[in-house]
Write a protein that holds these residues in place. Structure first.
Motif, PDB file in Angstrom:
ATOM      1  N   GLY A 244       0.813  -1.213   0.000  1.00 14.67           N
ATOM      2  CA  GLY A 244       0.000   0.000   0.000  1.00 14.67           C
ATOM      3  C   GLY A 244       0.843   1.257   0.000  1.00 14.67           C
ATOM      4  N   THR A 245       0.402   2.260  -0.756  1.00 15.60           N
ATOM      5  CA  THR A 245       1.177   3.499  -0.856  1.00 15.60           C
ATOM      6  C   THR A 245       1.173   4.299   0.446  1.00 15.60           C
ATOM      7  OG1 THR A 245      -0.779   4.632  -1.732  1.00 15.60           O
ATOM      8  CG2 THR A 245       0.772   3.700  -3.338  1.00 15.60           C
ATOM      9  N   GLU A 246       0.278   3.938   1.370  1.00 20.19           N
ATOM     10  CA  GLU A 246       0.232   4.656   2.640  1.00 20.19           C
ATOM     11  C   GLU A 246       1.327   4.208   3.602  1.00 20.19           C
ATOM     12  OE1 GLU A 246      -1.820   0.819   3.342  1.00 20.19           O
ATOM     13  OE2 GLU A 246      -1.803   2.327   1.721  1.00 20.19           O
ATOM     14  N   VAL A 247       2.032   3.131   3.287  1.00 18.56           N
ATOM     15  CA  VAL A 247       3.091   2.627   4.158  1.00 18.56           C
ATOM     16  C   VAL A 247       4.242   3.627   4.182  1.00 18.56           C
ATOM     17  CG1 VAL A 247       4.742   0.755   4.540  1.00 18.56           C
ATOM     18  CG2 VAL A 247       2.452   0.240   3.681  1.00 18.56           C
ATOM     19  N   PRO A 248       4.741   3.995   5.363  1.00 17.27           N
ATOM     20  CA  PRO A 248       5.854   4.953   5.434  1.00 17.27           C
ATOM     21  C   PRO A 248       7.043   4.509   4.588  1.00 17.27           C
ATOM     22  CG  PRO A 248       4.934   4.572   7.619  1.00 17.27           C
ATOM     23  CD  PRO A 248       4.268   3.595   6.703  1.00 17.27           C
ATOM     24  N   ARG A 249       7.653   5.460   3.883  1.00 18.88           N
ATOM     25  CA  ARG A 249       8.834   5.277   3.038  1.00 18.88           C
ATOM     26  C   ARG A 249       8.523   4.579   1.723  1.00 18.88           C
ATOM     27  NH1 ARG A 249      12.936   2.682   3.862  1.00 18.88           N
ATOM     28  NH2 ARG A 249      14.387   4.186   3.048  1.00 18.88           N
ATOM     29  N   HIS A 250       7.257   4.342   1.415  1.00 21.31           N
ATOM     30  CA  HIS A 250       6.897   3.720   0.146  1.00 21.31           C
ATOM     31  C   HIS A 250       7.417   4.557  -1.030  1.00 21.31           C
ATOM     32  CE1 HIS A 250       4.429   2.562  -3.311  1.00 21.31           C
ATOM     33  NE2 HIS A 250       4.143   1.423  -2.687  1.00 21.31           N
TER      34      HIS A 250
ATOM     35  N   ALA B   2       9.850   6.744  -1.098  1.00 24.77           N
ATOM     36  CA  ALA B   2      11.318   6.740  -1.153  1.00 24.77           C
ATOM     37  C   ALA B   2      11.830   5.455  -1.795  1.00 24.77           C
ATOM     38  CB  ALA B   2      11.895   6.901   0.245  1.00 24.77           C
ATOM     39  N   VAL B   3      11.209   4.328  -1.469  1.00 27.60           N
ATOM     40  CA  VAL B   3      11.611   3.054  -2.066  1.00 27.60           C
ATOM     41  C   VAL B   3      11.315   3.055  -3.564  1.00 27.60           C
ATOM     42  CG1 VAL B   3      11.098   0.580  -2.147  1.00 27.60           C
ATOM     43  CG2 VAL B   3      11.440   1.710   0.051  1.00 27.60           C
ATOM     44  N   ALA B   4      10.136   3.586  -3.942  1.00 30.01           N
ATOM     45  CA  ALA B   4       9.789   3.679  -5.361  1.00 30.01           C
ATOM     46  C   ALA B   4      10.806   4.541  -6.108  1.00 30.01           C
ATOM     47  CB  ALA B   4       8.382   4.255  -5.527  1.00 30.01           C
ATOM     48  N   ALA B   5      11.229   5.631  -5.487  1.00 29.16           N
ATOM     49  CA  ALA B   5      12.223   6.506  -6.105  1.00 29.16           C
ATOM     50  C   ALA B   5      13.530   5.759  -6.344  1.00 29.16           C
ATOM     51  CB  ALA B   5      12.461   7.729  -5.222  1.00 29.16           C
ATOM     52  N   TYR B   6      13.972   5.030  -5.339  1.00 30.96           N
ATOM     53  CA  TYR B   6      15.233   4.280  -5.453  1.00 30.96           C
ATOM     54  C   TYR B   6      15.167   3.244  -6.574  1.00 30.96           C
ATOM     55  CZ  TYR B   6      18.926   0.965  -4.286  1.00 30.96           C
ATOM     56  OH  TYR B   6      20.006   0.127  -4.347  1.00 30.96           O
ATOM     57  N   LEU B   7      14.066   2.498  -6.626  1.00 31.51           N
ATOM     58  CA  LEU B   7      13.942   1.454  -7.641  1.00 31.51           C
ATOM     59  C   LEU B   7      13.828   2.046  -9.043  1.00 31.51           C
ATOM     60  CD1 LEU B   7      11.572  -0.991  -5.722  1.00 31.51           C
ATOM     61  CD2 LEU B   7      13.998  -1.340  -6.255  1.00 31.51           C
ATOM     62  N   HIS B   8      13.103   3.160  -9.182  1.00 34.23           N
ATOM     63  CA  HIS B   8      13.014   3.803 -10.492  1.00 34.23           C
ATOM     64  C   HIS B   8      14.367   4.381 -10.918  1.00 34.23           C
ATOM     65  CE1 HIS B   8       8.848   3.431 -11.712  1.00 34.23           C
ATOM     66  NE2 HIS B   8       8.448   3.732 -10.491  1.00 34.23           N
ATOM     67  N   GLU B   9      15.132   4.878  -9.963  1.00 31.09           N
ATOM     68  CA  GLU B   9      16.474   5.359 -10.301  1.00 31.09           C
ATOM     69  C   GLU B   9      17.328   4.210 -10.824  1.00 31.09           C
ATOM     70  OE1 GLU B   9      20.522   7.249  -8.290  1.00 31.09           O
ATOM     71  OE2 GLU B   9      18.694   7.048  -7.077  1.00 31.09           O
ATOM     72  N   ARG B  10      17.277   3.072 -10.159  1.00 30.49           N
ATOM     73  CA  ARG B  10      18.059   1.921 -10.611  1.00 30.49           C
ATOM     74  C   ARG B  10      17.591   1.411 -11.964  1.00 30.49           C
ATOM     75  NH1 ARG B  10      18.665  -2.956  -7.855  1.00 30.49           N
ATOM     76  NH2 ARG B  10      20.472  -3.111  -9.228  1.00 30.49           N
ATOM     77  N   ASP B  11      16.315   1.669 -12.257  1.00 29.52           N
ATOM     78  CA  ASP B  11      15.768   1.239 -13.551  1.00 29.52           C
ATOM     79  C   ASP B  11      16.061   2.251 -14.658  1.00 29.52           C
ATOM     80  OD1 ASP B  11      14.341  -0.684 -15.072  1.00 29.52           O
ATOM     81  OD2 ASP B  11      12.556   0.597 -15.032  1.00 29.52           O
ATOM     82  N   GLY B  12      16.680   3.393 -14.298  1.00 24.85           N
ATOM     83  CA  GLY B  12      17.104   4.362 -15.304  1.00 24.85           C
ATOM     84  C   GLY B  12      16.157   5.516 -15.540  1.00 24.85           C
ATOM     85  N   ASP B  13      15.014   5.568 -14.848  1.00 27.91           N
ATOM     86  CA  ASP B  13      14.061   6.675 -15.032  1.00 27.91           C
ATOM     87  C   ASP B  13      14.393   7.768 -14.020  1.00 27.91           C
ATOM     88  OD1 ASP B  13      11.942   8.354 -15.458  1.00 27.91           O
ATOM     89  OD2 ASP B  13      10.438   6.754 -15.587  1.00 27.91           O
ATOM     90  N   LEU B  14      15.379   8.583 -14.355  1.00 23.71           N
ATOM     91  CA  LEU B  14      15.897   9.567 -13.411  1.00 23.71           C
ATOM     92  C   LEU B  14      14.901  10.693 -13.141  1.00 23.71           C
ATOM     93  CD1 LEU B  14      19.635   9.879 -14.516  1.00 23.71           C
ATOM     94  CD2 LEU B  14      18.522   8.183 -13.039  1.00 23.71           C
ATOM     95  N   ALA B  15      14.159  11.116 -14.158  1.00 24.08           N
ATOM     96  CA  ALA B  15      13.208  12.208 -13.965  1.00 24.08           C
ATOM     97  C   ALA B  15      12.116  11.805 -12.985  1.00 24.08           C
ATOM     98  CB  ALA B  15      12.599  12.611 -15.307  1.00 24.08           C
ATOM     99  N   LEU B  16      11.544  10.609 -13.175  1.00 25.28           N
ATOM    100  CA  LEU B  16      10.510  10.124 -12.255  1.00 25.28           C
ATOM    101  C   LEU B  16      11.090   9.921 -10.870  1.00 25.28           C
ATOM    102  CD1 LEU B  16       7.729   9.092 -11.548  1.00 25.28           C
ATOM    103  CD2 LEU B  16       8.373   6.858 -12.511  1.00 25.28           C
ATOM    104  N   ALA B  17      12.301   9.361 -10.793  1.00 22.71           N
ATOM    105  CA  ALA B  17      12.924   9.124  -9.495  1.00 22.71           C
ATOM    106  C   ALA B  17      13.139  10.436  -8.746  1.00 22.71           C
ATOM    107  CB  ALA B  17      14.253   8.396  -9.673  1.00 22.71           C
TER     108      ALA B  17
ATOM    109  N   ASP C  66       8.979  14.221  -3.461  1.00 24.09           N
ATOM    110  CA  ASP C  66       7.713  13.932  -2.784  1.00 24.09           C
ATOM    111  C   ASP C  66       7.966  13.213  -1.463  1.00 24.09           C
ATOM    112  OD1 ASP C  66       4.985  13.732  -2.345  1.00 24.09           O
ATOM    113  OD2 ASP C  66       4.798  11.854  -3.472  1.00 24.09           O
ATOM    114  N   ALA C  67       8.897  12.267  -1.464  1.00 19.02           N
ATOM    115  CA  ALA C  67       9.224  11.540  -0.238  1.00 19.02           C
ATOM    116  C   ALA C  67       9.802  12.479   0.814  1.00 19.02           C
ATOM    117  CB  ALA C  67      10.213  10.417  -0.549  1.00 19.02           C
ATOM    118  N   ALA C  68      10.607  13.445   0.378  1.00 20.43           N
ATOM    119  CA  ALA C  68      11.156  14.426   1.320  1.00 20.43           C
ATOM    120  C   ALA C  68      10.044  15.230   1.971  1.00 20.43           C
ATOM    121  CB  ALA C  68      12.133  15.354   0.595  1.00 20.43           C
ATOM    122  N   HIS C  69       9.043  15.584   1.188  1.00 24.19           N
ATOM    123  CA  HIS C  69       7.915  16.349   1.716  1.00 24.19           C
ATOM    124  C   HIS C  69       7.150  15.540   2.771  1.00 24.19           C
ATOM    125  CE1 HIS C  69       4.631  19.220   1.794  1.00 24.19           C
ATOM    126  NE2 HIS C  69       3.781  18.232   1.602  1.00 24.19           N
TER     127      HIS C  69
END
Length: 398
Positions: free
Chosen positions: A329-335, A337-352, A358-361
């Motif tokens: 669930g997206t309501e889980v804390p740090r969700h 941030a984890v999505a950002a990390y995985l998208h960065e590793r997948d090469g989508d830097l803009a989305l990450a 958003d995670a910082a906010h």
């Protein structure tokens, strides 16, 4: 000569004094009130007349306050009969009553959440606000919960211990608060867990002690000199406490040999795999995923599923990690941030970058907020775009 009151000493003695009063026969609510009165008196008296034995002084003053309050109640006769049966006041015992007080606060008449909250407040010394932050609920809600818990254990004696599993959760929360909150309680949580392990032959007690030692071994490497967070993969592993790691692994191996797996043993096994790797890239992520599978089986906790998604991303690639994250669930804390990390590793830097911002906010901890903001800025610089940073993240700690 006017001396300053040693606040750390006073705070450290308070739980032990409270435990002594309850063991002598005072009900929990009255004992806590009496100890608080004694602490206030200490702030008034100690600067000009510091006691030779601060603990004995607090016990004596608190006991007198309890007796005075007891005599003024309508149930004076019943309470005094109980007091007369208790040991007479004398020098403070060397026995540490804090652990016994944990058991009182984990009494079967309390719900687990109330037991944890009450222990953090009465024994851990945390403020109601800090306990509320640990639970992610409003302070007023937590204040009501603690008040109800205190009323529930009113009159309960220390010879009626609570559930070991609840005590373990209390100790774990106190340990975690030692890292993230205003009060450093990590060392105290380890000390109490050692005592519990010596008293109770239970593999989960050993598992929790091993987990604490393995996490505590990395403590000095978790932050940079400027106070910023250092992710596990970037930590200087030469700064890890190898003696604590060795002790934790030994304790864990003995616990696992008893073949009664519990969640703290599984968490400790994951921590041991991280500790065993000389470099981040040498981590056995396949085994880490297997232990997370065990944790999911034991707890089905959404936070565990979130952390499992990270491990899957490391073991099988970021897209596999994102597929695992889709079930959390997206309501889980740090969700986010984890999505950002995985998208960065997948090469989508803009989305990450957008997800990091958003995670910082969403982050409540200032150090974590600053770390996530830096991650977003790093990717924006690399990608050549600027994402809107949350206003609360601007001007954060360097």
């Amino acid at each position: 000569m006017n001396h300053e009151v040693d606040e750390v000493l006073l705070r450290g003695l308070t739980p032990a004094v409270l435990g002594i009063l309850v063991r002598r026969g005072a009900d929990f609510v009255s004992a806590e009130d009496a100890v608080q009165d004694a602490a206030v008196e200490a702030w008034r008296v100690w600067p000009d007349d510091p006691p030779r034995d601060p603990k004995a002084w607090l016990v004596t003053v608190a006991w007198r306050r309890f007796l005075d309050a007891s005599r003024s109640e309508t149930a004076r006769r019943r309470r005094e009969e109980r007091v007369e049966e208790a040991p007479s006041p004398g020098p403070a015992h060397e026995l540490d009553d804090t652990l016994q007080l944990y058991f009182l606060c984990a009494h079967p008449s309390l719900t687990p959440s109330s037991a944890v909250a009450l222990t953090l407040r009465a024994v851990g010394g945390l403020t109601t606000r800090q306990v509320a932050q640990a639970y992610l609920v409003p302070e007023a809600t937590m204040a009501q919960r603690i008040s109800r818990a205190k009323r529930t254990v009113a009159g309960v004696r220390l010879d009626e211990p609570g559930d070991v599993a609840t005590v373990l959760r209390v100790l774990y929360l106190v340990f975690n608060e030692g890292y993230s909150g205003d009060v450093d309680l990590a060392v105290e949580a380890i000390r109490l867990t050692r005592q519990l392990a010596a008293m109770v032959q239970h593999p989960e007690v050993s598992g929790l002690l091993a987990l604490m030692l393995l996490h505590h071994a990395r403590r000095t490497a978790r932050t940079a000199p400027d106070g910023s967070l250092v992710p596990l993969a970037a930590q200087d592993r030469s700064r890890w406490d190898t003696a604590a790691i060795a002790e934790g692994v030994t304790i864990l191996q003995a616990a696992l040999a008893r073949d009664r797996l519990g969640e703290f043993q599984a968490q400790a096994a994951i921590a041991a795999l991280h500790a065993d790797a000389l470099a981040a890239e040498e981590t056995d992520w396949v085994q880490v995923v297997e232990w997370y599978d065990e944790l999911v089986r034991l707890t089905d906790n959404p936070v565990v599923r979130l952390n499992r998604a990270v491990a899957v991303g490391e073991a099988d690639g970021p897209r596999a990690g994102l597929a695992a994250l889709a079930g959390v669930g997206t309501e889980v804390p740090r969700h986010t941030a984890v999505a950002a990390y995985l998208h960065e590793r997948d090469g989508d830097l803009a989305l990450a970058a957008r997800l990091y911002a958003d995670a910082a906010h969403r982050a409540h901890d200032l150090a974590e907020r600053d770390h996530l903001t830096r991650q977003a800025a790093r990717l924006n610089e690399k990608h050549g775009h600027t994402a809107p940073f949350p206003r609360s993240a601007r001007g954060g700690p360097p």
